[in-house]
Design a protein around this motif. Structure first.
Motif, mmCIF file in Angstrom:
data_model
loop_
_atom_site.group_PDB
_atom_site.id
_atom_site.type_symbol
_atom_site.label_atom_id
_atom_site.label_comp_id
_atom_site.label_asym_id
_atom_site.label_seq_id
_atom_site.Cartn_x
_atom_site.Cartn_y
_atom_site.Cartn_z
ATOM 1 N N PRO A 173 0.829 -1.201 0.000
ATOM 2 C CA PRO A 173 0.000 0.000 0.000
ATOM 3 C C PRO A 173 0.870 1.260 0.000
ATOM 4 N N ASP A 174 0.452 2.240 -0.776
ATOM 5 C CA ASP A 174 1.134 3.536 -0.938
ATOM 6 C C ASP A 174 2.312 3.492 -1.909
ATOM 7 N N ASP A 175 2.745 2.298 -2.347
ATOM 8 C CA ASP A 175 3.759 2.244 -3.399
ATOM 9 C C ASP A 175 3.170 2.831 -4.674
ATOM 10 N N LYS A 176 4.022 3.424 -5.491
ATOM 11 C CA LYS A 176 3.570 4.011 -6.745
ATOM 12 C C LYS A 176 3.862 3.043 -7.891
ATOM 13 N N VAL A 177 2.844 2.749 -8.692
ATOM 14 C CA VAL A 177 2.995 1.856 -9.845
ATOM 15 C C VAL A 177 2.502 2.590 -11.079
ATOM 16 N N ALA A 178 3.377 2.767 -12.055
ATOM 17 C CA ALA A 178 3.022 3.473 -13.289
ATOM 18 C C ALA A 178 2.450 2.487 -14.301
ATOM 19 N N ILE A 179 1.579 2.997 -15.165
ATOM 20 C CA ILE A 179 1.031 2.173 -16.245
ATOM 21 C C ILE A 179 0.973 2.989 -17.525
ATOM 22 N N SER A 180 1.503 2.406 -18.607
ATOM 23 C CA SER A 180 1.508 3.045 -19.920
ATOM 24 C C SER A 180 0.853 2.080 -20.899
ATOM 25 N N CYS A 181 -0.376 2.386 -21.297
ATOM 26 C CA CYS A 181 -1.137 1.449 -22.127
ATOM 27 C C CYS A 181 -2.277 2.203 -22.807
ATOM 28 N N PRO A 182 -2.535 1.923 -24.089
ATOM 29 C CA PRO A 182 -3.686 2.544 -24.757
ATOM 30 C C PRO A 182 -4.994 1.934 -24.262
ATOM 31 N N ASN A 183 -6.099 2.300 -24.889
ATOM 32 C CA ASN A 183 -7.414 1.831 -24.452
ATOM 33 C C ASN A 183 -7.656 0.381 -24.837
ATOM 34 N N THR A 184 -7.119 -0.526 -24.038
ATOM 35 C CA THR A 184 -7.352 -1.955 -24.183
ATOM 36 C C THR A 184 -7.817 -2.477 -22.826
ATOM 37 N N PRO A 185 -8.345 -3.711 -22.763
ATOM 38 C CA PRO A 185 -8.726 -4.264 -21.462
ATOM 39 C C PRO A 185 -7.573 -4.284 -20.468
ATOM 40 N N ASP A 186 -6.341 -4.394 -20.968
ATOM 41 C CA ASP A 186 -5.180 -4.468 -20.075
ATOM 42 C C ASP A 186 -4.999 -3.193 -19.256
ATOM 43 N N PHE A 187 -5.355 -2.029 -19.837
ATOM 44 C CA PHE A 187 -5.262 -0.800 -19.050
ATOM 45 C C PHE A 187 -6.210 -0.875 -17.860
ATOM 46 N N VAL A 188 -7.452 -1.259 -18.108
ATOM 47 C CA VAL A 188 -8.458 -1.335 -17.041
ATOM 48 C C VAL A 188 -8.022 -2.351 -15.985
ATOM 49 N N ILE A 189 -7.539 -3.510 -16.444
ATOM 50 C CA ILE A 189 -7.098 -4.564 -15.525
ATOM 51 C C ILE A 189 -5.934 -4.074 -14.666
ATOM 52 N N GLY A 190 -4.929 -3.486 -15.306
ATOM 53 C CA GLY A 190 -3.766 -3.003 -14.570
ATOM 54 C C GLY A 190 -4.113 -1.895 -13.597
ATOM 55 N N TYR A 191 -4.947 -0.962 -14.048
ATOM 56 C CA TYR A 191 -5.344 0.178 -13.224
ATOM 57 C C TYR A 191 -6.018 -0.290 -11.938
ATOM 58 N N TYR A 192 -7.000 -1.191 -12.081
ATOM 59 C CA TYR A 192 -7.749 -1.638 -10.901
ATOM 60 C C TYR A 192 -6.965 -2.634 -10.052
ATOM 61 N N ALA A 193 -6.031 -3.375 -10.650
ATOM 62 C CA ALA A 193 -5.173 -4.259 -9.855
ATOM 63 C C ALA A 193 -4.282 -3.440 -8.928
ATOM 64 N N ILE A 194 -3.762 -2.337 -9.445
ATOM 65 C CA ILE A 194 -2.934 -1.442 -8.617
ATOM 66 C C ILE A 194 -3.773 -0.912 -7.453
ATOM 67 N N GLN A 195 -5.024 -0.556 -7.757
ATOM 68 C CA GLN A 195 -5.916 -0.073 -6.706
ATOM 69 C C GLN A 195 -6.211 -1.161 -5.677
#
Length: 515
Positions: A51-73
């Motif tokens: 918790p509180d670690d910063k994780v960056a994500i670089s991805c266009p509008n694909t399911p992987d962006f949504v998956i990665g974004y919410y996994a980080i959350q």
């Protein structure tokens, strides 16, 4: 207690078979989406992400962006979305500035080499420990030997992960924005900021679980992220993902999937309108029959375009206003009230606005001044930049830098921008960032960057350069040099070599005289 990802968990429980994402020929249910997010969340914990670690994500509008974004959350970490067009040194700056410990990066291809630039930036950032590659079919990346495979993570069977609960004030995302006084700054937005903004957007657009929205704006951008993705996941509606804006493709997808909610920037509406007028017929009539609301932001919509779009698609177009620093939505025209073309509408519920002069005195209705915002949407501050934060948030009021006026009904109209930001096709471009880059060129003595009118993009970037003595670089060569070092939406398409620049007595460049 909060966690943005609990909206996904709730829908996976109560409407698990309903469609969450549509991408090309893929349809992903809420239950399946939640499982994929859980698989990635488990792997992030295995890497040691806390918790509180910063994780960056670089991805266009694909399911992987949504998956990665919410996994980080889910793991309680902080999501740092990056523009997919950033080059290696720009990626490195963002990773270092945000203290990111990991980067989830789309591999891409020769046209969009995200993986190449992402790995370059990762390699140049000591604090970033993990590179997670979203492999693209048929591509081999030089980073593949050292990268963790996002695709392999998705093949695991660890389908359970309960979101780690956070406090309302805990940081949820860091969204990068810039100013005229330096390089990009990370707007630190809390769990409360993001959840309240999604709730406000859902109410604003009257979005329900039976609706279908479409993501033509990039989800790494604040507008697309809050108003489209987070709102859709909150409402439990279906979301059609469009990785690249092509009017024909967008309208075909709208027709095929019976899209009800559309959001974009004015240049997108112009493109869709031009295609619709040319091809019209039953195809467009069917789209209009399903479309309930169209939302425009990012820049002022030409009133004529707004009227034509409403008439052609038989849909209300509501304009609004926001900043990365305000989560982003702060004001909108409302469906149930009069919509005034050219206005950004009224503040959201729970948000207060006032117009002040340069001494901070509140201006009467109809008089111009700077727009100040206070409410649940105002950021915590700029990450690790207390001095910049103190200049921007004063006594709880966010100073927007935009010159506005408010009419007798409380509708707000943007008059001008106090800051020198250039808005090109909905993207905010900051002259200082470009100027600092060009000042590293061996032949540049001085440079001033401004926005000039452009029919398609609203504004285009132009650089005025004073060269050093004996320098021989041509304007065309300067353009090519900038393209190599700056994101594709940002580099100056026009360069003019001049002998002098207009200045004040104190040496400040008078940019208004260059436009």
């Amino acid at each position: 207690m909060y966690n943005l990802a609990t909206n996904l968990e709730r829908n996976a429980t109560f409407r698990g078979n309903d469609t969450a994402l549509i991408f090309h020929d893929q349809t992903i249910s809420y239950s399946e989406l939640n499982k994929r997010v859980n698989r990635v969340a488990n792997q992030l914990v295995r890497l040691g992400i806390k918790p509180d670690d910063k994780v960056a994500i670089s991805c266009p509008n694909t399911p992987d962006f949504v998956i990665g974004y919410y996994a980080i959350q889910k793991v309680g970490a902080v999501t740092v979305p990056l523009n997919v067009m950033l080059k290696g040194p720009e990626v490195a700056y963002h990773l270092d500035d945000s203290d990111a410990v990991a980067l989830i990066c789309y591999q891409g291809n020769s046209a969009l080499p995200c993986g190449e630039y992402g790995y370059q930036g990762f390699s140049d950032t000591e604090s970033c420990q993990h590179f997670i590659l979203i492999e693209t079919e048929g591509n081999e990346s030089p980073a593949s030997q050292e990268a963790h495979s996002f695709n392999q993570w998705l093949q695991t069977e660890e389908n359970h992960f309960d979101a780690i609960y956070r406090k309302a004030e805990d940081t949820c995302v860091i969204l990068y924005t810039s100013g005229t006084t330096g390089r990009a700054k990370g707007a630190e937005l809390s769990q409360s900021n993001m959840l309240c903004n999604a709730q406000a957007c859902q109410a604003l657009t009257n979005q329900k679980g039976t609706d279908v929205s479409i993501a033509i704006l990039p989800l790494f951008h604040t507008f697309g992220q809050s108003l489209i993705m987070n709102t859709s996941i909150l409402a439990g509606s279906a979301l059609v993902l469009i990785p690249r804006f092509v009017p024909k493709t967008v309208l075909q997808q709208m027709h095929q999937h019976k899209v009800t909610h559309l959001a974009g920037v004015p240049t997108m509406f112009i493109g869709l309108l031009a295609f619709a007028e040319k091809h019209g017929g039953d195809f467009i009539e069917d789209i209009a029959a399903n479309l309930k609301v169209a939302i425009s932001g990012g820049a002022s919509m030409p009133v004529e375009i707004l009227k034509q779009f409403e008439e052609k698609l038989n849909v209300p177009v509501i304009e609004g206003y926001g900043l990365s620093e305000s989560s982003p939505v702060a004001a909108f025209n409302h469906l149930e009230y009069e919509r005034k073309p050219g206005s950004i509408g009224q503040p959201l519920p729970g948000v207060t606005m006032k117009v002040v002069d340069d001494k901070g005195k509140t201006q009467p209705r109809g008089k111009e001044g700077e727009l100040l915002i206070r409410g649940h949407n105002v950021m915590k501050g700029y990450y690790r930049k207390p001095e910049e934060t103190a200049k921007t948030i004063v006594d709880g009021w966010l100073h927007t830098g935009d010159i506005v006026k408010m009419d007798e009904d409380g509708y707000v109209f943007v008059v001008d921008r106090l800051k020198e930001v250039i808005i090109r096709g909905g993207y905010n471009i900051y002259p200082r960032d470009i100027e600092e880059t060009f000042m590293t060129h061996q032949d540049v003595h001085m440079v001033a960057v401004v926005g000039i009118p452009h029919k398609t993009y609203g504004e285009e970037v132009k650089a005025f350069i004073i060269m050093k003595d004996e320098a021989q670089t041509t304007p065309k060569e300067f353009v090519a040099w900038g393209r190599e070092r700056l994101a594709d939406f940002k580099y100056p398409r026009q360069v003019e070599v001049v002998d002098s620049l207009p200045m004040t007595a104190t040496g400040k460049i008078l940019k208004r005289l260059l436009k």
